[in-house]
Design a protein around this motif. Structure first.
Motif, PDB file in Angstrom:
ATOM      1  N   SER A  41       0.843  -1.192   0.000  1.00 55.16           N
ATOM      2  CA  SER A  41       0.000   0.000   0.000  1.00 55.16           C
ATOM      3  C   SER A  41       0.874   1.236   0.000  1.00 55.16           C
ATOM      4  O   SER A  41       1.882   1.295   0.700  1.00 55.16           O
ATOM      5  CB  SER A  41      -0.889   0.036   1.244  1.00 55.16           C
ATOM      6  OG  SER A  41      -1.756  -1.064   1.251  1.00 55.16           O
ATOM      7  N   VAL A  42       0.475   2.228  -0.793  1.00 56.02           N
ATOM      8  CA  VAL A  42       1.169   3.511  -0.854  1.00 56.02           C
ATOM      9  C   VAL A  42       0.225   4.569  -0.308  1.00 56.02           C
ATOM     10  O   VAL A  42      -0.922   4.668  -0.750  1.00 56.02           O
ATOM     11  CB  VAL A  42       1.582   3.869  -2.296  1.00 56.02           C
ATOM     12  CG1 VAL A  42       2.345   5.181  -2.327  1.00 56.02           C
ATOM     13  CG2 VAL A  42       2.388   2.740  -2.930  1.00 56.02           C
ATOM     14  N   THR A  50       1.175  -1.177  -5.124  1.00 55.94           N
ATOM     15  CA  THR A  50       2.139  -1.696  -6.082  1.00 55.94           C
ATOM     16  C   THR A  50       2.427  -3.144  -5.719  1.00 55.94           C
ATOM     17  O   THR A  50       2.350  -3.532  -4.551  1.00 55.94           O
ATOM     18  CB  THR A  50       3.429  -0.840  -6.131  1.00 55.94           C
ATOM     19  OG1 THR A  50       4.236  -1.264  -7.218  1.00 55.94           O
ATOM     20  CG2 THR A  50       4.217  -0.921  -4.833  1.00 55.94           C
ATOM     21  N   ALA A  51       2.735  -3.948  -6.715  1.00 49.92           N
ATOM     22  CA  ALA A  51       2.915  -5.381  -6.499  1.00 49.92           C
ATOM     23  C   ALA A  51       4.324  -5.726  -6.022  1.00 49.92           C
ATOM     24  O   ALA A  51       5.288  -5.035  -6.334  1.00 49.92           O
ATOM     25  CB  ALA A  51       2.636  -6.127  -7.808  1.00 49.92           C
ATOM     26  N   THR A  75       3.566   0.282   2.837  1.00 50.13           N
ATOM     27  CA  THR A  75       3.184  -0.656   3.890  1.00 50.13           C
ATOM     28  C   THR A  75       2.904  -2.022   3.278  1.00 50.13           C
ATOM     29  O   THR A  75       2.173  -2.131   2.291  1.00 50.13           O
ATOM     30  CB  THR A  75       1.921  -0.176   4.632  1.00 50.13           C
ATOM     31  OG1 THR A  75       2.136   1.163   5.096  1.00 50.13           O
ATOM     32  CG2 THR A  75       1.604  -1.069   5.818  1.00 50.13           C
ATOM     33  N   LEU A  76       3.471  -3.059   3.908  1.00 49.09           N
ATOM     34  CA  LEU A  76       3.229  -4.436   3.479  1.00 49.09           C
ATOM     35  C   LEU A  76       2.730  -5.235   4.677  1.00 49.09           C
ATOM     36  O   LEU A  76       3.318  -5.177   5.758  1.00 49.09           O
ATOM     37  CB  LEU A  76       4.517  -5.055   2.929  1.00 49.09           C
ATOM     38  CG  LEU A  76       4.414  -6.489   2.411  1.00 49.09           C
ATOM     39  CD1 LEU A  76       3.412  -6.599   1.258  1.00 49.09           C
ATOM     40  CD2 LEU A  76       5.781  -7.000   1.986  1.00 49.09           C
ATOM     41  N   TYR A  77       1.624  -5.966   4.497  1.00 45.98           N
ATOM     42  CA  TYR A  77       1.044  -6.821   5.533  1.00 45.98           C
ATOM     43  C   TYR A  77       1.259  -8.286   5.169  1.00 45.98           C
ATOM     44  O   TYR A  77       1.159  -8.650   3.989  1.00 45.98           O
ATOM     45  CB  TYR A  77      -0.469  -6.584   5.657  1.00 45.98           C
ATOM     46  CG  TYR A  77      -0.831  -5.253   6.263  1.00 45.98           C
ATOM     47  CD1 TYR A  77      -0.957  -5.115   7.633  1.00 45.98           C
ATOM     48  CD2 TYR A  77      -1.040  -4.142   5.453  1.00 45.98           C
ATOM     49  CE1 TYR A  77      -1.289  -3.890   8.198  1.00 45.98           C
ATOM     50  CE2 TYR A  77      -1.379  -2.916   6.012  1.00 45.98           C
ATOM     51  CZ  TYR A  77      -1.493  -2.808   7.377  1.00 45.98           C
ATOM     52  OH  TYR A  77      -1.819  -1.596   7.932  1.00 45.98           O
ATOM     53  N   ARG A  79       0.140 -12.495   6.173  1.00 47.99           N
ATOM     54  CA  ARG A  79      -1.127 -13.195   6.433  1.00 47.99           C
ATOM     55  C   ARG A  79      -1.578 -13.076   7.891  1.00 47.99           C
ATOM     56  O   ARG A  79      -2.766 -13.146   8.183  1.00 47.99           O
ATOM     57  CB  ARG A  79      -0.994 -14.661   6.042  1.00 47.99           C
ATOM     58  CG  ARG A  79      -1.002 -14.879   4.553  1.00 47.99           C
ATOM     59  CD  ARG A  79      -0.879 -16.374   4.215  1.00 47.99           C
ATOM     60  NE  ARG A  79      -1.023 -16.593   2.796  1.00 47.99           N
ATOM     61  CZ  ARG A  79      -0.042 -16.463   1.914  1.00 47.99           C
ATOM     62  NH1 ARG A  79       1.162 -16.105   2.311  1.00 47.99           N
ATOM     63  NH2 ARG A  79      -0.252 -16.677   0.632  1.00 47.99           N
ATOM     64  N   ALA A  80      -0.635 -12.906   8.809  1.00 50.17           N
ATOM     65  CA  ALA A  80      -0.968 -12.820  10.233  1.00 50.17           C
ATOM     66  C   ALA A  80      -1.345 -11.402  10.657  1.00 50.17           C
ATOM     67  O   ALA A  80      -1.680 -11.164  11.812  1.00 50.17           O
ATOM     68  CB  ALA A  80       0.206 -13.320  11.069  1.00 50.17           C
ATOM     69  N   GLY A  81      -1.271 -10.457   9.728  1.00 53.04           N
ATOM     70  CA  GLY A  81      -1.603  -9.073  10.048  1.00 53.04           C
ATOM     71  C   GLY A  81      -0.420  -8.240  10.505  1.00 53.04           C
ATOM     72  O   GLY A  81      -0.575  -7.073  10.836  1.00 53.04           O
ATOM     73  N   ASN A  82       0.781  -8.837  10.531  1.00 53.38           N
ATOM     74  CA  ASN A  82       1.991  -8.069  10.842  1.00 53.38           C
ATOM     75  C   ASN A  82       2.279  -7.125   9.686  1.00 53.38           C
ATOM     76  O   ASN A  82       2.030  -7.461   8.525  1.00 53.38           O
ATOM     77  CB  ASN A  82       3.190  -9.000  11.049  1.00 53.38           C
ATOM     78  CG  ASN A  82       2.948  -9.997  12.154  1.00 53.38           C
ATOM     79  OD1 ASN A  82       2.540  -9.635  13.240  1.00 53.38           O
ATOM     80  ND2 ASN A  82       3.192 -11.260  11.860  1.00 53.38           N
ATOM     81  N   SER A  83       2.820  -5.958   9.994  1.00 53.25           N
ATOM     82  CA  SER A  83       3.082  -5.003   8.915  1.00 53.25           C
ATOM     83  C   SER A  83       4.470  -4.395   9.052  1.00 53.25           C
ATOM     84  O   SER A  83       5.032  -4.331  10.147  1.00 53.25           O
ATOM     85  CB  SER A  83       2.039  -3.892   8.912  1.00 53.25           C
ATOM     86  OG  SER A  83       2.124  -3.130  10.105  1.00 53.25           O
ATOM     87  N   THR A  84       4.989  -3.964   7.926  1.00 52.27           N
ATOM     88  CA  THR A  84       6.220  -3.191   7.870  1.00 52.27           C
ATOM     89  C   THR A  84       5.915  -1.925   7.096  1.00 52.27           C
ATOM     90  O   THR A  84       5.292  -1.980   6.035  1.00 52.27           O
ATOM     91  CB  THR A  84       7.348  -3.972   7.162  1.00 52.27           C
ATOM     92  OG1 THR A  84       7.605  -5.161   7.900  1.00 52.27           O
ATOM     93  CG2 THR A  84       8.622  -3.143   7.081  1.00 52.27           C
ATOM     94  N   VAL A  85       6.351  -0.790   7.636  1.00 57.04           N
ATOM     95  CA  VAL A  85       6.168   0.504   6.979  1.00 57.04           C
ATOM     96  C   VAL A  85       7.546   1.114   6.764  1.00 57.04           C
ATOM     97  O   VAL A  85       8.354   1.171   7.684  1.00 57.04           O
ATOM     98  CB  VAL A  85       5.316   1.474   7.833  1.00 57.04           C
ATOM     99  CG1 VAL A  85       5.179   2.820   7.141  1.00 57.04           C
ATOM    100  CG2 VAL A  85       3.956   0.870   8.131  1.00 57.04           C
TER     101      VAL A  85
END
Length: 105
Positions: A41-42, A50-51, A75-77, A79-85
């Motif tokens: 997500s941007v 973006t893929a 931001t990338l999530y 499957r467990a809902g953890n994210s990195t920004v």
């Protein structure tokens, strides 16, 4: 079997994270954790996705024709809902410093 996943997905820049250019657009690039169900997500100046393809990502910002500093959150999530920004910025600056010649030698 139940496994607790608290590990953030991989998301990094391979380009600079902070651009200063006179151009109308820039492209951020990086590495990402492939095989996840969600795109990157941007948010910020742009709102888009973006893929992540084969562990790599690329995002060209929307064209801008005025000088300003702009911010982008990627931001990338998993499957467990953890994210990195990760946060990028771009300063479009077409005003070059003045040059004063003080000697004609």
């Amino acid at each position: 079997q139940w496994i607790r996943d608290t590990v953030q997905p991989t998301l990094t820049f391979t380009s600079t994270s902070s651009f200063i250019t006179p151009t109308n657009a820039v492209t951020f690039t990086g590495n990402c954790e492939s095989g996840l169900p969600n795109p990157i997500s941007v948010s910020g100046t742009d709102s888009n996705t973006t893929a992540c393809s084969s562990g790599n990502w690329s995002y060209t910002v929307a064209t801008q024709v005025t000088d300003s500093v702009r911010g982008y959150n990627f931001t990338l999530y998993d499957r467990a809902g953890n994210s990195t920004v990760i946060v990028g910025s771009w300063e479009r600056n077409t005003q070059y410093p003045a040059l004063a010649v003080t000697s004609a030698t």
